[in-house]
Design an enzyme around this catalytic site. Sequence first.
Site, PDB file in Angstrom:
ATOM      1  N   ARG A  29       0.827  -1.221   0.000  1.00  0.00           N
ATOM      2  CA  ARG A  29       0.000   0.000   0.000  1.00  0.00           C
ATOM      3  C   ARG A  29       0.858   1.267   0.000  1.00  0.00           C
ATOM      4  NH1 ARG A  29      -5.538  -0.602   1.834  1.00  0.00           N
ATOM      5  NH2 ARG A  29      -6.217  -2.201   0.398  1.00  0.00           N
ATOM      6  N   ARG A  33      -3.862   6.600   1.093  1.00  0.00           N
ATOM      7  CA  ARG A  33      -4.352   7.839   1.696  1.00  0.00           C
ATOM      8  C   ARG A  33      -3.374   8.529   2.630  1.00  0.00           C
ATOM      9  NH1 ARG A  33      -9.812   5.001   3.375  1.00  0.00           N
ATOM     10  NH2 ARG A  33      -8.167   3.458   3.657  1.00  0.00           N
ATOM     11  N   ARG A  42      -7.504  11.747  -5.225  1.00  0.00           N
ATOM     12  CA  ARG A  42      -8.771  11.174  -4.743  1.00  0.00           C
ATOM     13  C   ARG A  42      -9.854  12.225  -4.551  1.00  0.00           C
ATOM     14  NH1 ARG A  42     -11.945   8.364  -3.691  1.00  0.00           N
ATOM     15  NH2 ARG A  42     -11.853   7.033  -1.863  1.00  0.00           N
ATOM     16  N   ASP A  78      -6.973  -2.648  -7.646  1.00  0.00           N
ATOM     17  CA  ASP A  78      -7.548  -3.223  -6.434  1.00  0.00           C
ATOM     18  C   ASP A  78      -7.804  -4.704  -6.626  1.00  0.00           C
ATOM     19  OD1 ASP A  78      -8.610  -2.317  -3.641  1.00  0.00           O
ATOM     20  OD2 ASP A  78     -10.002  -3.830  -4.383  1.00  0.00           O
ATOM     21  N   TYR A 154     -14.511 -12.571  -0.372  1.00  0.00           N
ATOM     22  CA  TYR A 154     -15.219 -11.313  -0.685  1.00  0.00           C
ATOM     23  C   TYR A 154     -16.489 -11.580  -1.488  1.00  0.00           C
ATOM     24  CZ  TYR A 154     -11.666  -8.116   1.056  1.00  0.00           C
ATOM     25  OH  TYR A 154     -10.834  -7.409   1.864  1.00  0.00           O
TER      26      TYR A 154
HETATM   27  O1  CP3 Z   1       0.162   0.850  -3.461  1.00  0.00           O
HETATM   28  C1  CP3 Z   1      -0.473  -0.226  -3.455  1.00  0.00           C
HETATM   29  O2  CP3 Z   1      -0.371  -1.071  -2.550  1.00  0.00           O
HETATM   30  C2  CP3 Z   1      -1.316  -0.547  -4.674  1.00  0.00           C
HETATM   31  C3  CP3 Z   1      -2.700  -0.447  -4.559  1.00  0.00           C
HETATM   32  C4  CP3 Z   1      -3.614  -1.464  -3.880  1.00  0.00           C
HETATM   33  C5  CP3 Z   1      -4.927  -1.099  -3.520  1.00  0.00           C
HETATM   34  N1  CP3 Z   1      -5.566  -2.229  -3.098  1.00  0.00           N
HETATM   35  C6  CP3 Z   1      -5.530   0.230  -3.637  1.00  0.00           C
HETATM   36  C7  CP3 Z   1      -6.514   0.612  -2.610  1.00  0.00           C
HETATM   37  C8  CP3 Z   1      -3.445  -2.828  -3.595  1.00  0.00           C
HETATM   38  C9  CP3 Z   1      -2.216  -3.698  -3.740  1.00  0.00           C
HETATM   39  C10 CP3 Z   1      -4.694  -3.295  -3.108  1.00  0.00           C
HETATM   40  C11 CP3 Z   1      -4.966  -4.703  -2.766  1.00  0.00           C
HETATM   41  C12 CP3 Z   1      -6.140  -5.005  -1.925  1.00  0.00           C
HETATM   42  N2  CP3 Z   1      -7.390  -4.510  -2.024  1.00  0.00           N
HETATM   43  C13 CP3 Z   1      -6.149  -5.982  -0.928  1.00  0.00           C
HETATM   44  C14 CP3 Z   1      -5.015  -6.869  -0.576  1.00  0.00           C
HETATM   45  C15 CP3 Z   1      -3.994  -6.172   0.196  1.00  0.00           C
HETATM   46  C16 CP3 Z   1      -4.117  -6.285   1.666  1.00  0.00           C
HETATM   47  O3  CP3 Z   1      -4.241  -5.233   2.292  1.00  0.00           O
HETATM   48  O4  CP3 Z   1      -4.055  -7.399   2.158  1.00  0.00           O
HETATM   49  C17 CP3 Z   1      -7.433  -5.995  -0.364  1.00  0.00           C
HETATM   50  C18 CP3 Z   1      -7.886  -6.869   0.771  1.00  0.00           C
HETATM   51  C19 CP3 Z   1      -8.211  -5.073  -1.087  1.00  0.00           C
HETATM   52  C20 CP3 Z   1      -9.651  -4.785  -0.912  1.00  0.00           C
HETATM   53  C21 CP3 Z   1      -9.836  -3.425  -0.404  1.00  0.00           C
HETATM   54  N3  CP3 Z   1      -9.581  -2.286  -1.133  1.00  0.00           N
HETATM   55  C22 CP3 Z   1     -10.314  -3.035   0.863  1.00  0.00           C
HETATM   56  C23 CP3 Z   1     -10.673  -3.987   1.982  1.00  0.00           C
HETATM   57  C24 CP3 Z   1     -10.369  -1.644   0.864  1.00  0.00           C
HETATM   58  C25 CP3 Z   1     -10.954  -0.755   1.910  1.00  0.00           C
HETATM   59  C26 CP3 Z   1     -10.090  -0.593   3.087  1.00  0.00           C
HETATM   60  C27 CP3 Z   1      -9.648   0.833   3.220  1.00  0.00           C
HETATM   61  O5  CP3 Z   1      -8.479   1.003   3.530  1.00  0.00           O
HETATM   62  O6  CP3 Z   1     -10.481   1.721   3.037  1.00  0.00           O
HETATM   63  C28 CP3 Z   1      -9.861  -1.183  -0.368  1.00  0.00           C
HETATM   64  C29 CP3 Z   1      -9.695   0.206  -0.794  1.00  0.00           C
HETATM   65  C30 CP3 Z   1      -8.368   0.601  -1.349  1.00  0.00           C
HETATM   66  N4  CP3 Z   1      -7.687  -0.056  -2.319  1.00  0.00           N
HETATM   67  C31 CP3 Z   1      -7.622   1.737  -0.973  1.00  0.00           C
HETATM   68  C32 CP3 Z   1      -6.466   1.753  -1.765  1.00  0.00           C
HETATM   69  C33 CP3 Z   1      -5.356   2.775  -1.796  1.00  0.00           C
HETATM   70  C34 CP3 Z   1      -8.075   2.720   0.080  1.00  0.00           C
HETATM   71  C35 CP3 Z   1      -8.030   4.130  -0.274  1.00  0.00           C
HETATM   72  C36 CP3 Z   1      -9.111   4.727  -1.117  1.00  0.00           C
HETATM   73  O7  CP3 Z   1     -10.316   4.510  -0.878  1.00  0.00           O
HETATM   74  O8  CP3 Z   1      -8.712   5.529  -1.950  1.00  0.00           O
END
Ligand code: CP3
Length: 352
Positions: A29, A33, A42, A78, A154
């Site tokens: 990540r 944010r 964003r 994502d 999911y």
């Molecule tokens: O820089 C990076 O890591 C690349 C981007 C990336 C995102 N999601 C963008 C994102 C990666 C590698 C993921 C993978 C992802 N997505 C996972 C596996 C990684 C892990 O943490 O184990 C999972 C479980 C998801 C599903 C997901 N996406 C969830 C549960 C959430 C919500 C949680 C939250 O933090 O709000 C997301 C949203 C998400 N995906 C964000 C980002 C940067 C949050 C920020 C936003 O809403 O802009």
Amino acid sequence: MPESILEGSRFVRACLRKPVDRTPVWFLRQAGRYMQEYREVRKHHTLVEICKQPELAAEVTITAAEKLGVDAAIIFADLLLPLEPMGLPFEFQAGEGPVVHHPVRTAEDVKALRTDRAAELGYVARAIEKVAAHFHERLGIIGFCGAPFTLASYMIEGGGSRNYVHTKQMMYGDPIAWGGLLDKLVTVLTEYCRLQVQAGADVIQIFDSWVGALSLTDYREYAFEASKRLVRAVQALGVPVIYFGVETAGLLGAMAETGADVMGLDWRQPLDEGWRAVGHTRAVQGNLDPITLFAPLEVLERRVKEILRAAGGRPGHIFNLGHGIVPGTPVENVQAVVKMVREFRLEGAARG
Ligand code: CP3
């Protein structure tokens, strides 16, 4: 051509356990944010909009990697994107995480899922092409996808979950539906990874983020085969695979049997113990607690050095967190960790 220490990026070399001039470092990540530049983007676009516009996804990926000075760039995308072409629309609701509107609960639901539209994820490949054109060999470029178990969770729960009741109900009680769902996921994810590799991804990370919810016997019985098939199929595309999970101390040995080149380690177990559990014939990635990034610098430095010492200079360590950077993390502390890893020298180690 004779093997040279200059051949391939430092990150890719470490994935293959080849000697490197220093330990490569990147962060789960790393674009998110906690970073001002990301929050700016964003303000004008939703998460999914960023993912679907290759120009924006590439910009976010490149900005984060350059700001931190890391050795690898993970494509901004994502985990859930493949659900849409399979016929399961979802959205991210503010503060709630992802919501799948019609969760998969029955064999009929599984039957209705499509496996022939992975090409619709071509926007991720287009973004990778742009990132690859920017960095060339300078940085490793990481594509990724979810592991079958984690994505299935999911799809079945309809979002994040604490206890995975619906998922485990299907897993234990409906082998036809469960097996069919994992098969379909392996098909789609293999195709999705093919697009990413053809576009220039050097390595694929498979996120089995929630596999730690399974006992070792359940992992072996219900999740291992599909993960192994996916790992092997991605390796057959010609790239190393990183297999990542959280709270996996009891599963690591079994997870390593998938044949993944690199195993992700979380912070609950010292790195050398985790490495022993997966075997020194694999590379490892990890394993700083992401919340340590909120600690005073001297504490942070102690923890970073402990990890590097535990790796012992053995080829095949990639420095990372045990899980993703959380919102509110001070960017300068992340940058400080990069500097610590760059400058670290193992006491008594031979100098080249
Ligand atoms: O820089 C990076 O890591 C690349 C981007 C990336 C995102 N999601 C963008 C994102 C990666 C590698 C993921 C993978 C992802 N997505 C996972 C596996 C990684 C892990 O943490 O184990 C999972 C479980 C998801 C599903 C997901 N996406 C969830 C549960 C959430 C919500 C949680 C939250 O933090 O709000 C997301 C949203 C998400 N995906 C964000 C980002 C940067 C949050 C920020 C936003 O809403 O802009």
